[in-house]
Scaffold this motif. Sequence first.
Motif, PDB file in Angstrom:
ATOM      1  N   THR A  35       0.801  -1.231   0.000  1.00  0.00           N
ATOM      2  CA  THR A  35       0.000   0.000   0.000  1.00  0.00           C
ATOM      3  C   THR A  35       0.828   1.272   0.000  1.00  0.00           C
ATOM      4  O   THR A  35       0.319   2.339   0.279  1.00  0.00           O
ATOM      5  CB  THR A  35      -0.901   0.027   1.252  1.00  0.00           C
ATOM      6  OG1 THR A  35      -0.063   0.001   2.413  1.00  0.00           O
ATOM      7  CG2 THR A  35      -1.846  -1.149   1.283  1.00  0.00           C
ATOM      8  N   ASP A  36       2.103   1.177  -0.365  1.00  0.00           N
ATOM      9  CA  ASP A  36       2.961   2.339  -0.185  1.00  0.00           C
ATOM     10  C   ASP A  36       3.050   3.240  -1.402  1.00  0.00           C
ATOM     11  O   ASP A  36       3.746   4.247  -1.386  1.00  0.00           O
ATOM     12  CB  ASP A  36       4.368   1.884   0.210  1.00  0.00           C
ATOM     13  CG  ASP A  36       4.968   0.920  -0.811  1.00  0.00           C
ATOM     14  OD1 ASP A  36       4.197   0.437  -1.666  1.00  0.00           O
ATOM     15  OD2 ASP A  36       6.178   0.664  -0.740  1.00  0.00           O
TER      16      ASP A  36
ATOM     17  N   PRO B 240      -2.998   6.329  -2.639  1.00  0.00           N
ATOM     18  CA  PRO B 240      -2.961   6.562  -1.190  1.00  0.00           C
ATOM     19  C   PRO B 240      -3.304   7.993  -0.800  1.00  0.00           C
ATOM     20  O   PRO B 240      -3.707   8.240   0.340  1.00  0.00           O
ATOM     21  CB  PRO B 240      -1.511   6.224  -0.819  1.00  0.00           C
ATOM     22  CG  PRO B 240      -1.027   5.331  -1.921  1.00  0.00           C
ATOM     23  CD  PRO B 240      -1.716   5.816  -3.158  1.00  0.00           C
TER      24      PRO B 240
ATOM     25  N   THR C  52      -9.154  10.296  -1.150  1.00  0.00           N
ATOM     26  CA  THR C  52     -10.214   9.824  -0.266  1.00  0.00           C
ATOM     27  C   THR C  52     -11.325   9.213  -1.111  1.00  0.00           C
ATOM     28  O   THR C  52     -11.893   9.881  -1.966  1.00  0.00           O
ATOM     29  CB  THR C  52     -10.791  10.971   0.577  1.00  0.00           C
ATOM     30  OG1 THR C  52      -9.747  11.536   1.368  1.00  0.00           O
ATOM     31  CG2 THR C  52     -11.911  10.457   1.482  1.00  0.00           C
TER      32      THR C  52
ATOM     33  N   GLU D  43     -14.171   0.167  -2.318  1.00  0.00           N
ATOM     34  CA  GLU D  43     -13.938   0.854  -1.037  1.00  0.00           C
ATOM     35  C   GLU D  43     -13.960  -0.136   0.123  1.00  0.00           C
ATOM     36  O   GLU D  43     -13.163  -0.019   1.062  1.00  0.00           O
ATOM     37  CB  GLU D  43     -14.971   1.957  -0.858  1.00  0.00           C
ATOM     38  CG  GLU D  43     -14.794   3.099  -1.855  1.00  0.00           C
ATOM     39  CD  GLU D  43     -15.874   4.160  -1.769  1.00  0.00           C
ATOM     40  OE1 GLU D  43     -15.643   5.273  -2.286  1.00  0.00           O
ATOM     41  OE2 GLU D  43     -16.963   3.882  -1.193  1.00  0.00           O
TER      42      GLU D  43
ATOM     43  N   LEU E 112     -10.600  -2.006   0.188  1.00  0.00           N
ATOM     44  CA  LEU E 112      -9.519  -1.170   0.714  1.00  0.00           C
ATOM     45  C   LEU E 112      -9.606  -1.067   2.236  1.00  0.00           C
ATOM     46  O   LEU E 112      -8.590  -1.149   2.945  1.00  0.00           O
ATOM     47  CB  LEU E 112      -9.564   0.213   0.077  1.00  0.00           C
ATOM     48  CG  LEU E 112      -9.225   0.286  -1.420  1.00  0.00           C
ATOM     49  CD1 LEU E 112      -9.438   1.700  -1.935  1.00  0.00           C
ATOM     50  CD2 LEU E 112      -7.801  -0.175  -1.682  1.00  0.00           C
ATOM     51  N   ARG E 113     -10.821  -0.878   2.749  1.00  0.00           N
ATOM     52  CA  ARG E 113     -10.995  -0.780   4.208  1.00  0.00           C
ATOM     53  C   ARG E 113     -10.585  -2.082   4.881  1.00  0.00           C
ATOM     54  O   ARG E 113      -9.853  -2.082   5.877  1.00  0.00           O
ATOM     55  CB  ARG E 113     -12.454  -0.455   4.559  1.00  0.00           C
ATOM     56  CG  ARG E 113     -12.859   0.964   4.289  1.00  0.00           C
ATOM     57  CD  ARG E 113     -14.154   1.299   5.015  1.00  0.00           C
ATOM     58  NE  ARG E 113     -15.246   0.379   4.721  1.00  0.00           N
ATOM     59  CZ  ARG E 113     -16.098   0.522   3.704  1.00  0.00           C
ATOM     60  NH1 ARG E 113     -15.961   1.545   2.865  1.00  0.00           N
ATOM     61  NH2 ARG E 113     -17.068  -0.343   3.514  1.00  0.00           N
TER      62      ARG E 113
ATOM     63  N   GLY F 256      -7.065  -2.770   5.127  1.00  0.00           N
ATOM     64  CA  GLY F 256      -6.330  -1.789   5.906  1.00  0.00           C
ATOM     65  C   GLY F 256      -5.510  -0.834   5.070  1.00  0.00           C
ATOM     66  O   GLY F 256      -4.458  -0.364   5.512  1.00  0.00           O
ATOM     67  N   CYS F 257      -5.997  -0.530   3.870  1.00  0.00           N
ATOM     68  CA  CYS F 257      -5.257   0.338   2.946  1.00  0.00           C
ATOM     69  C   CYS F 257      -5.775   1.772   3.057  1.00  0.00           C
ATOM     70  O   CYS F 257      -6.970   2.025   2.887  1.00  0.00           O
ATOM     71  CB  CYS F 257      -5.417  -0.138   1.510  1.00  0.00           C
ATOM     72  SG  CYS F 257      -4.777  -1.798   1.249  1.00  0.00           S
ATOM     73  N   ALA F 258      -4.885   2.696   3.294  1.00  0.00           N
ATOM     74  CA  ALA F 258      -5.265   4.105   3.352  1.00  0.00           C
ATOM     75  C   ALA F 258      -5.509   4.634   1.948  1.00  0.00           C
ATOM     76  O   ALA F 258      -4.967   4.137   0.972  1.00  0.00           O
ATOM     77  CB  ALA F 258      -4.159   4.908   4.031  1.00  0.00           C
ATOM     78  N   GLY F 259      -6.336   5.676   1.857  1.00  0.00           N
ATOM     79  CA  GLY F 259      -6.567   6.317   0.572  1.00  0.00           C
ATOM     80  C   GLY F 259      -7.690   5.668  -0.207  1.00  0.00           C
ATOM     81  O   GLY F 259      -8.556   4.983   0.330  1.00  0.00           O
TER      82      GLY F 259
END
Length: 306
Positions: A14-15, A61, A64, A81, A84-85, A88-91
């Motif tokens: 996720t970087d 990332p 929103t 979405e 991703l939640r 645990g992935c931000a963005g």
Amino acid sequence: MTFADSAGVITPQTDASMTGTGSAPGTFGELLQGATAHNALDFLVTFPIDRGATAVFTADPGRTGVSVFPPHKHRARGLAELMLREYGCAGGGHLHLRGELPEGKGLASSSADLTATARAVADALGLRAGPETVEHFLRRIEPTDGVMYPGTVSYYHREVRLKESIGTLPPLTIVGVEEGGVVDTIEFNRQSKNFSRAERLEYEDLLARITHAVRGGDLAAVGEVATRSAVMNERLRPKRLLRRMIAISRDIDALGVAIAHSGTALGLLIDRSDPEHTRKAAEARTRAARLAGAATLYHSCRQPVS
């Protein structure tokens, strides 16, 4: 949160912004749809075809939420979405869908979109989404019809759960027509079918027959079961063209008729290994188009059972 599938435990990356792709076939209605006798659960038998959906997902990332194109694909956006939640992935990201299936006709356009989306999101995160993983997420979104599994399967579509992997159909041509309008498949599947005990026993017998037929490559028996299922579905969602499509099938010596039980599509089934295939397909297309205004050729999907 991570999930395990046939590839083992998977951990997202996720970087950075990453792009992934996914695809899934549609299904020409169902070869059979009914309910079991022993537990009264609704089930269907998939009929995968060579048209479907593709998805491209770019994880971002710094964003929103997820944007989607076409913008009306709200469920696909919600699925992206959700994934991703739960991973645990931000963005967020952007999802682009492209499909070859008409919507609201019973060809699994929504299920193909969602399965392709799940595969694309996982791919963008450096993961593999096996059928069970896709199923885990789709169960949270809507009833679906098993297109995440290869080959022909029997499937508990209301529970979003595999019943049994059946096999791979020999090549078939489908001369398809549709009666117009659209059907909300989700709403249809919420309705109680109120099958009698005798009907459920017949559906159990038809399921055993089509399982044996697919595994044995007996397309004549596949056509017989599909036609019988179409006729039994008349009390739930009558099709004004069904009797005439069955008559065309008999006239040209096709295998039978398959329908979208909760949609508007009907199709004449022709064995592609039949020495008379070209003639039969041409005659079927001419007569079906005369009946419905237009006819479309589809082919069964040679998606091997893994």
